[in-house]
Design a protein around this motif. Structure first.
Motif, mmCIF file in Angstrom:
data_model
loop_
_atom_site.group_PDB
_atom_site.id
_atom_site.type_symbol
_atom_site.label_atom_id
_atom_site.label_comp_id
_atom_site.label_asym_id
_atom_site.label_seq_id
_atom_site.Cartn_x
_atom_site.Cartn_y
_atom_site.Cartn_z
ATOM 1 N N ASP A 155 8.083 8.124 11.665
ATOM 2 C CA ASP A 155 9.471 8.268 11.762
ATOM 3 C C ASP A 155 10.206 9.491 10.974
ATOM 4 O O ASP A 155 9.762 9.976 10.192
ATOM 5 N N SER A 156 11.238 9.797 11.789
ATOM 6 C CA SER A 156 11.858 11.261 11.380
ATOM 7 C C SER A 156 12.649 11.262 9.981
ATOM 8 O O SER A 156 13.046 12.171 9.501
ATOM 9 N N CYS A 157 12.882 9.843 9.447
ATOM 10 C CA CYS A 157 13.707 9.817 8.095
ATOM 11 C C CYS A 157 12.823 10.016 6.922
ATOM 12 O O CYS A 157 12.844 10.865 6.368
ATOM 13 N N ARG A 158 12.020 8.993 6.825
ATOM 14 C CA ARG A 158 11.245 8.733 5.554
ATOM 15 C C ARG A 158 9.787 9.002 5.578
ATOM 16 O O ARG A 158 8.943 8.583 4.781
ATOM 17 N N LYS A 159 9.534 9.387 7.026
ATOM 18 C CA LYS A 159 8.012 9.656 7.256
ATOM 19 C C LYS A 159 7.315 8.398 7.095
ATOM 20 O O LYS A 159 6.111 8.442 6.887
ATOM 21 N N LEU A 164 -1.845 3.826 16.551
ATOM 22 C CA LEU A 164 -1.504 3.971 17.871
ATOM 23 C C LEU A 164 -1.121 2.599 18.503
ATOM 24 O O LEU A 164 -1.211 2.459 19.684
ATOM 25 N N ALA A 165 -1.074 1.576 17.669
ATOM 26 C CA ALA A 165 -0.596 0.036 18.310
ATOM 27 C C ALA A 165 0.562 -0.330 17.634
ATOM 28 O O ALA A 165 1.013 -1.474 17.511
ATOM 29 N N GLY A 166 1.158 0.792 16.698
ATOM 30 C CA GLY A 166 2.451 0.754 16.031
ATOM 31 C C GLY A 166 2.510 -0.400 14.966
ATOM 32 O O GLY A 166 3.500 -0.851 14.493
ATOM 33 N N ARG A 167 1.194 -0.326 14.295
ATOM 34 C CA ARG A 167 1.115 -1.279 13.153
ATOM 35 C C ARG A 167 1.482 -0.089 12.010
ATOM 36 O O ARG A 167 0.808 0.849 11.845
ATOM 37 N N VAL A 168 2.123 -0.749 11.111
ATOM 38 C CA VAL A 168 2.534 0.086 9.824
ATOM 39 C C VAL A 168 1.269 0.156 8.870
ATOM 40 O O VAL A 168 0.784 -0.766 8.535
ATOM 41 N N TYR A 169 1.315 1.375 8.145
ATOM 42 C CA TYR A 169 0.193 1.300 6.972
ATOM 43 C C TYR A 169 0.798 0.802 5.687
ATOM 44 O O TYR A 169 2.279 0.802 5.591
ATOM 45 N N ARG A 170 0.201 0.379 4.760
ATOM 46 C CA ARG A 170 0.502 0.004 3.355
ATOM 47 C C ARG A 170 1.074 1.329 2.888
ATOM 48 O O ARG A 170 0.830 2.523 3.101
ATOM 49 N N SER A 171 2.050 1.027 1.582
ATOM 50 C CA SER A 171 2.609 2.055 0.896
ATOM 51 C C SER A 171 3.558 2.970 1.544
ATOM 52 O O SER A 171 3.814 3.980 1.195
ATOM 53 N N GLN A 172 4.012 2.277 2.646
ATOM 54 C CA GLN A 172 5.180 3.023 3.339
ATOM 55 C C GLN A 172 6.655 2.350 3.140
ATOM 56 O O GLN A 172 6.648 1.330 2.757
ATOM 57 N N TYR A 173 7.787 3.209 3.397
ATOM 58 C CA TYR A 173 8.978 2.604 3.283
ATOM 59 C C TYR A 173 9.157 1.618 4.314
ATOM 60 O O TYR A 173 9.669 0.545 4.009
ATOM 61 N N ALA A 174 8.701 1.712 5.307
ATOM 62 C CA ALA A 174 8.684 0.744 6.635
ATOM 63 C C ALA A 174 7.597 -0.330 6.060
ATOM 64 O O ALA A 174 6.582 -0.313 5.772
ATOM 65 N N ASP A 175 8.232 -1.769 6.466
ATOM 66 C CA ASP A 175 7.276 -2.813 6.054
ATOM 67 C C ASP A 175 6.923 -3.605 7.166
ATOM 68 O O ASP A 175 6.523 -4.768 7.209
ATOM 69 N N ARG A 176 7.277 -3.329 8.505
ATOM 70 C CA ARG A 176 7.081 -4.065 9.659
ATOM 71 C C ARG A 176 6.511 -3.051 10.726
ATOM 72 O O ARG A 176 6.956 -2.035 10.809
#
Length: 194
Positions: A155-159, A164-176
């Motif tokens: 994502d362009s804000c907080r990176k 490639l299946a749109g699954r978020v990695y741990r320790s990111q700002y996004a949680d879904r």
């Protein structure tokens, strides 16, 4: 024992309370009538059909991505390569919700690939943290969370990064995970909203 007569002030107070109570009851009745009338005149609460969009995907080559607009929302298309599909099917403990149990996607896409077809990935191109635009980030030599970055989305804000299946990695700002809309594929045509 006799009741004493009410003073003029007490009579005015009781009158105001009765008027206030009647106004509240009248307002509640008007609200109820409004809701009932709205139901009658809008077809009994039937949900309007989601507008559809047909998109040709034959020209999208493996490893390429495209963002289109559908109902004022950006939609990301990515044509997966054979190695992308193999990578997604192998376990990755760096993912926050690898099994997509807390994700928004049609139930039939709740698997490792989160898509109707292994080759084509479709998602709303907005991060799940602040709703910032998401773009494709190709594989690179730099390490990411103790392993190679094999490609995905950012994502362009907080990176925040997604696979490639749109699954978020741990320790990111996004949680879904990224949202996958309802769609079908008819040959090389993607039909959103159906």
């Amino acid at each position: 024992m006799m009741d004493r007569p009410l003073s003029a002030e007490e009579q005015r107070r009781r009158l105001r309370l009765r008027v206030a109570a009647k106004l509240m009851v009248g307002f509640a009745i008007l609200c109820l009538l409004y809701v009932l009338a709205a139901q009658v005149f809008t077809g009994g609460g039937a949900t309007p059909a989601m507008p559809t969009l047909r998109v040709a995907t034959a020209d999208l080559l493996p490893g390429e991505s495209r963002v289109i607009s559908w109902e004022d929302r950006p939609v990301l298309l990515y044509r997966r390569r054979v190695e992308d599909i193999a990578q997604l099917r192998s376990p990755d403990d760096r993912l926050r919700d690898a099994s997509s149990r807390q994700s928004k996607q049609p139930d039939e896409y709740r698997d490792d690939l989160r898509s109707a077809s292994p080759e084509l990935y479709v998602a709303i191109a907005l991060g799940t943290d602040l709703g910032c635009p998401v773009s494709f980030l190709p594989a690179e030599r730099a390490q990411f969370q103790g392993g190679p970055w094999t490609g995905g989305f950012i994502d362009s804000c907080r990176k925040s990064r997604y696979d490639l299946a749109g699954r978020v990695y741990r320790s990111q700002y996004a949680d879904r995970n990224l949202v996958v809309p309802r769609y079908v594929l008819e040959g090389d045509t993607l039909i959103l909203g159906r």
